[in-house]
Enzyme design. Structure first.
Site, PDB file in Angstrom:
ATOM      1  N   GLU A 220     -33.611  14.877   7.862  1.00  0.00           N
ATOM      2  CA  GLU A 220     -33.891  14.605   6.436  1.00  0.00           C
ATOM      3  C   GLU A 220     -34.071  13.112   6.205  1.00  0.00           C
ATOM      4  O   GLU A 220     -33.264  12.481   5.518  1.00  0.00           O
ATOM      5  CB  GLU A 220     -32.696  15.072   5.585  1.00  0.00           C
ATOM      6  CG  GLU A 220     -32.247  16.483   5.806  1.00  0.00           C
ATOM      7  CD  GLU A 220     -30.824  16.722   5.309  1.00  0.00           C
ATOM      8  OE1 GLU A 220     -30.121  15.758   4.916  1.00  0.00           O
ATOM      9  OE2 GLU A 220     -30.400  17.877   5.325  1.00  0.00           O
TER      10      GLU A 220
ATOM     11  N   GLY B 290     -35.259   9.710   4.542  1.00  0.00           N
ATOM     12  CA  GLY B 290     -35.792   9.207   3.270  1.00  0.00           C
ATOM     13  C   GLY B 290     -36.467   7.863   3.485  1.00  0.00           C
ATOM     14  O   GLY B 290     -37.684   7.715   3.403  1.00  0.00           O
TER      15      GLY B 290
ATOM     16  N   CYS C 262     -29.013 -10.668 -17.749  1.00  0.00           N
ATOM     17  CA  CYS C 262     -27.888 -11.507 -18.168  1.00  0.00           C
ATOM     18  C   CYS C 262     -26.639 -11.170 -17.367  1.00  0.00           C
ATOM     19  O   CYS C 262     -25.646 -10.661 -17.898  1.00  0.00           O
ATOM     20  CB  CYS C 262     -27.646 -11.346 -19.660  1.00  0.00           C
ATOM     21  SG  CYS C 262     -28.820 -12.314 -20.584  1.00  0.00           S
TER      22      CYS C 262
HETATM   23  N1  LLP Z   1     -29.713  13.461   3.749  1.00  0.00           N
HETATM   24  C1  LLP Z   1     -28.617  13.301   2.986  1.00  0.00           C
HETATM   25  C2  LLP Z   1     -27.689  14.401   2.854  1.00  0.00           C
HETATM   26  C3  LLP Z   1     -28.400  12.066   2.346  1.00  0.00           C
HETATM   27  O1  LLP Z   1     -27.310  11.901   1.610  1.00  0.00           O
HETATM   28  C4  LLP Z   1     -29.338  11.019   2.494  1.00  0.00           C
HETATM   29  C5  LLP Z   1     -29.152   9.738   1.820  1.00  0.00           C
HETATM   30  C6  LLP Z   1     -30.476  11.252   3.282  1.00  0.00           C
HETATM   31  C7  LLP Z   1     -30.628  12.484   3.901  1.00  0.00           C
HETATM   32  C8  LLP Z   1     -31.545  10.218   3.495  1.00  0.00           C
HETATM   33  O2  LLP Z   1     -31.040   9.041   4.072  1.00  0.00           O
HETATM   34  P1  LLP Z   1     -32.080   7.899   4.523  1.00  0.00           P
HETATM   35  O3  LLP Z   1     -32.945   8.486   5.600  1.00  0.00           O
HETATM   36  O4  LLP Z   1     -32.876   7.527   3.334  1.00  0.00           O
HETATM   37  O5  LLP Z   1     -31.236   6.776   5.008  1.00  0.00           O
HETATM   38  N2  LLP Z   1     -29.445   3.956  -1.891  1.00  0.00           N
HETATM   39  C9  LLP Z   1     -29.075   3.550  -0.548  1.00  0.00           C
HETATM   40  C10 LLP Z   1     -29.190   4.682   0.444  1.00  0.00           C
HETATM   41  C11 LLP Z   1     -28.363   5.872   0.044  1.00  0.00           C
HETATM   42  C12 LLP Z   1     -28.602   7.058   0.919  1.00  0.00           C
HETATM   43  C13 LLP Z   1     -27.999   8.289   0.293  1.00  0.00           C
HETATM   44  N3  LLP Z   1     -28.172   9.470   1.063  1.00  0.00           N
HETATM   45  C14 LLP Z   1     -29.925   2.349  -0.145  1.00  0.00           C
HETATM   46  O6  LLP Z   1     -30.752   1.916  -0.937  1.00  0.00           O
HETATM   47  O7  LLP Z   1     -29.738   1.826   0.954  1.00  0.00           O
END
Ligand code: LLP
Length: 403
Positions: A262, A264, A331
């Site tokens: 998965e 992102g 701010c």
């Molecule tokens: N699967 C699950 C169950 C997750 O909780 C997440 C991300 C992903 C897949 C995808 O993870 P990735 O491949 O994007 O690292 N906002 C933070 C990242 C939070 C990720 C939350 N969960 C940032 O900007 O670094």
């Protein structure tokens, strides 16, 4: 894949105004192809973790290139279905949600990973064996770029702790649950592919306990580079190690196990650019501030995770290198980069933040009653507006004036 050029970005900034998020469609396709190429010949599926960027056009594009969708709320599930993903291509990996959302997801026919004993019990009581389901386990592995984005360790709220497996088994027996998937996700920005192998090893110990298992879901978390020579997850090595691990551990039930990921950030981080414009230069004894027409309301990652985003002055790329502290107009202390070397900056210059596709717009807000930025998708070289910049009425849209 060549990046969008300074002149393309300048043209977009001029045409659509700033601040503006820009996404390069073909870069997303390239990233997906890197995954499918590396895992060619293996029984693997990729679900784009759409929490990184949910613009409906991005979802439709991701669908068009053949990937699936991983969702973290029922609304993301509905967005994915609206974008045209078939329900069996949509996965809802929930955490901490009300059972009503799981019921809704079930009625929509998508895959569901349940992450608490309490919801698993309710699921068993309501659906018994009739609806195959996944279990999100917490493998008690520390991994990820920093504590805020580490989810698999022994103090994390995510998943059912692996040591509660006996309770899981009793629930399965009690209601004859049909467990299709075992899921783990240990964190974001995992450099070391051995973390995934460790996760697989934790699962191998318990796989024989699940007679109807078809899928091992290893979550997301691939690290992308943020600057030249930065660490990134070695996808080819990951594919090799995952292939070896499963070759050495066939499923005891005899059925082949499919592996799901998965990602992102891997899909969209590098495809995204955030263009801002310098409002004010301010020389002080400590540093020279370049204050841009944005802030952590638009890109929270530097302030929230101390993340590094490369910044380019596309208005004066050949200028003399100087040091600037790039800040926003919120701010509050609102620093994008402290003492960063940049070609000479003038008021009005366009500063572009790289790696802005994942968790950029998606985590933006209207703090300080500022407008959310516009979003533009570059597809086949053509810049297309995919979200209008807010207007004043948007700030009041859901407010109920009672006085
Ligand atoms: N699967 C699950 C169950 C997750 O909780 C997440 C991300 C992903 C897949 C995808 O993870 P990735 O491949 O994007 O690292 N906002 C933070 C990242 C939070 C990720 C939350 N969960 C940032 O900007 O670094």
């Amino acid at each position: 894949m060549p990046q969008l050029s300074n002149s393309q970005l300048t043209q977009i900034a001029t045409q659509f105004g700033t601040p503006v998020y820009v996404y390069h469609a073909e870069k997303i396709r390239d990233q997906y192809q890197k995954l499918t190429t590396a895992f060619a010949g293996q029984n693997v599926q990729f679900f784009y973790a759409c929490k990184a960027l949910t613009n409906i056009n991005i979802l439709k594009y991701v669908k068009s290139i053949g990937a699936n969708a991983d969702c973290s709320s029922i609304n993301e599930v509905k967005m994915a279905l609206l974008a045209g993903f078939e329900p069996n291509k949509v996965l809802y990996t929930s955490n901490g949600i009300a059972f009503a959302e799981i019921e809704e997801a079930q009625s929509l026919g998508v895959h569901i990973n349940i992450d608490s004993l309490s919801n698993l019990e309710k699921f068993g009581q309501k659906y018994g064996h009739s609806y195959p389901v996944g279990i999100r386990l917490r493998p008690n592995i520390m991994a990820g770029g920093n504590l805020k984005i580490s989810t698999g360790h022994d103090k994390s709220k995510f998943g059912i702790p692996a040591d509660q497996i006996n309770q899981v088994l009793s629930l399965i027996e009690q209601d004859n649950l049909h467990i299709q998937t075992l899921h783990i996700h240990t964190g974001s920005e995992i450099k070391d592919v051995d973390v995934f192998v460790k996760g697989i090893e934790v699962l191998f110990d318990i796989i024989p306990l699940f007679k109807e298992l078809e899928v091992i879901d290893l979550g997301g978390g691939f690290k992308v580079p943020y600057k030249k020579n930065d660490h990134e997850t070695d996808i080819a090595l990951l594919a090799q190690k995952v292939g070896e691990a499963f070759a050495n551990h066939p499923n005891p039930s005899g059925k082949p196990l499919q592996v799901w990921f998965e990602p992102g950030k891997f899909f969209v981080s590098e495809a995204g650019y955030f263009i801002t414009q310098v409002n004010v230069l301010k020389q002080t004894e400590a540093t020279t501030f370049a204050g841009v027409n944005s802030g952590f309301n638009h890109l929270i990652r530097p302030m929230f995770y101390e993340s590094y985003h490369q910044i380019d002055n596309i208005s004066n790329p050949g200028g003399e290198e100087k040091h600037y502290t790039v800040t926003g107009n919120i701010c509050e202390t609102d620093t994008f980069a402290w003492d960063r070397q940049l070609p000479e900056v003038n008021e009005g210059d366009y500063l572009v933040f790289r790696n802005a596709g994942a968790y950029g717009f998606e985590m933006s807000s209207n703090y300080n009653s500022r407008f959310k930025p516009a979003e533009v998708l570059v597809l086949g070289g053509e810049p297309l507006l995919i979200r209008k910049r807010d207007v004043f009425e948007d700030l009041l849209k859901n407010q109920v004036e009672v006085l």
